[in-house]
Design a protein around this motif. Structure first.
Motif, PDB file in Angstrom:
ATOM      1  N   LEU A  98      -4.193  -9.963  -0.344  1.00  0.00           N
ATOM      2  CA  LEU A  98      -4.668 -11.068  -1.159  1.00  0.00           C
ATOM      3  C   LEU A  98      -5.551 -11.995  -0.321  1.00  0.00           C
ATOM      4  CD1 LEU A  98      -4.797 -12.751  -3.725  1.00  0.00           C
ATOM      5  CD2 LEU A  98      -2.544 -13.682  -3.153  1.00  0.00           C
ATOM      6  N   ALA A  99      -5.196 -12.196   0.927  1.00  0.00           N
ATOM      7  CA  ALA A  99      -6.011 -13.030   1.818  1.00  0.00           C
ATOM      8  C   ALA A  99      -7.410 -12.450   1.978  1.00  0.00           C
ATOM      9  CB  ALA A  99      -5.327 -13.180   3.177  1.00  0.00           C
ATOM     10  N   VAL A 100      -7.510 -11.133   2.075  1.00  0.00           N
ATOM     11  CA  VAL A 100      -8.825 -10.481   2.191  1.00  0.00           C
ATOM     12  C   VAL A 100      -9.650 -10.725   0.929  1.00  0.00           C
ATOM     13  CG1 VAL A 100      -9.995  -8.240   2.331  1.00  0.00           C
ATOM     14  CG2 VAL A 100      -8.079  -8.754   3.860  1.00  0.00           C
ATOM     15  N   LEU A 101      -9.030 -10.561  -0.242  1.00  0.00           N
ATOM     16  CA  LEU A 101      -9.753 -10.821  -1.493  1.00  0.00           C
ATOM     17  C   LEU A 101     -10.180 -12.288  -1.582  1.00  0.00           C
ATOM     18  CD1 LEU A 101      -7.776  -8.812  -4.197  1.00  0.00           C
ATOM     19  CD2 LEU A 101     -10.144  -8.480  -3.504  1.00  0.00           C
ATOM     20  N   ALA A 102      -9.311 -13.191  -1.176  1.00  0.00           N
ATOM     21  CA  ALA A 102      -9.640 -14.616  -1.216  1.00  0.00           C
ATOM     22  C   ALA A 102     -10.772 -14.942  -0.246  1.00  0.00           C
ATOM     23  CB  ALA A 102      -8.403 -15.449  -0.904  1.00  0.00           C
ATOM     24  N   ASP A 103     -10.806 -14.273   0.889  1.00  0.00           N
ATOM     25  CA  ASP A 103     -11.859 -14.506   1.882  1.00  0.00           C
ATOM     26  C   ASP A 103     -13.235 -14.117   1.355  1.00  0.00           C
ATOM     27  OD1 ASP A 103     -10.125 -15.538   3.754  1.00  0.00           O
ATOM     28  OD2 ASP A 103      -9.899 -13.659   4.855  1.00  0.00           O
ATOM     29  N   ALA A 104     -13.275 -13.200   0.404  1.00  0.00           N
ATOM     30  CA  ALA A 104     -14.557 -12.785  -0.173  1.00  0.00           C
ATOM     31  C   ALA A 104     -15.219 -13.935  -0.922  1.00  0.00           C
ATOM     32  CB  ALA A 104     -14.345 -11.593  -1.110  1.00  0.00           C
ATOM     33  N   HIS A 105     -14.452 -14.966  -1.217  1.00  0.00           N
ATOM     34  CA  HIS A 105     -14.974 -16.093  -1.991  1.00  0.00           C
ATOM     35  C   HIS A 105     -16.245 -16.656  -1.365  1.00  0.00           C
ATOM     36  CE1 HIS A 105     -14.295 -19.294  -5.004  1.00  0.00           C
ATOM     37  NE2 HIS A 105     -15.098 -19.954  -4.196  1.00  0.00           N
ATOM     38  N   GLN A 106     -16.238 -16.827  -0.065  1.00  0.00           N
ATOM     39  CA  GLN A 106     -17.361 -17.480   0.593  1.00  0.00           C
ATOM     40  C   GLN A 106     -18.653 -16.685   0.455  1.00  0.00           C
ATOM     41  OE1 GLN A 106     -14.758 -18.174   4.039  1.00  0.00           O
ATOM     42  NE2 GLN A 106     -15.872 -20.089   4.223  1.00  0.00           N
ATOM     43  N   ARG A 107     -18.581 -15.392   0.405  1.00  0.00           N
ATOM     44  CA  ARG A 107     -19.820 -14.606   0.325  1.00  0.00           C
ATOM     45  C   ARG A 107     -20.184 -14.205  -1.097  1.00  0.00           C
ATOM     46  NH1 ARG A 107     -16.237 -10.468   1.978  1.00  0.00           N
ATOM     47  NH2 ARG A 107     -16.221  -8.849   0.409  1.00  0.00           N
TER      48      ARG A 107
END
Length: 170
Positions: A98-107
């Motif tokens: 889930l952290a990886v999916l959330a990190d995609a937010h910035q890009r």
């Protein structure tokens, strides 16, 4: 042409859906509803920790599926980042995937709109959140955005004011 994804984040009963739908209508495009609502209705229960990654993946998959039908913008009524915020609040942390999916937010999102909790709070069926929890979750969301260095526009006021504010940045 790839649409600009516009993230619309906020707590329960803060007007995310109303704003996403209105902006999509104004700009002649599509919007992606919040999958969590459908999940709760279909399952007849609130999610548990193990459901969080499924909810975030499904939300993201629906964005990807809607993108080819979108015009210049794709309005997203929540994102995996919001699922991560709820996971942190209700379950004490964010699972690695889930952290990886959330990190995609910035890009992946061209603009992040945050709906202020300044409209009358209305219970949302089986959703477990209440007005007091909304205040806490709103603070967690703003802290998460700050920690990740994600700029956002706080949208407030009545529906017309919100549409006008958002449109000023599109």
């Amino acid at each position: 042409m790839t649409p600009r994804r516009i993230a619309i984040l906020g707590t329960a009963s803060s007007g995310k859906t109303t704003l996403a739908e209105a902006l999509a209508e104004r700009y002649g495009t599509v919007w992606v509803p919040e999958y969590l609502r459908e999940f709760v209705d279909a399952e007849g229960r609130v999610p548990v920790a193990a459901d969080q990654i499924h909810i975030a993946r499904t939300q993201r998959a629906r964005e990807d599926a809607a993108a080819p039908q979108a015009g210049k913008y794709l309005f997203c009524d929540t994102t995996p980042l919001m699922t991560a915020v709820y996971s942190r609040h209700y379950f004490g942390g964010i699972d690695a995937e889930l952290a990886v999916l959330a990190d995609a937010h910035q890009r992946d999102y061209a603009l992040t709109l945050v709906t202020a909790p300044d409209i009358p709070w209305v219970a949302d069926g089986l959703q477990r959140e209440n007005e007091e929890v909304s205040v806490i979750v709103n603070r967690l969301l703003l802290d998460e955005l700050a920690a990740r260095g994600i700029p956002y526009l706080l949208i407030s006021g009545d529906p017309d004011q919100r549409i006008s504010q958002a449109s000023g940045y599109l």
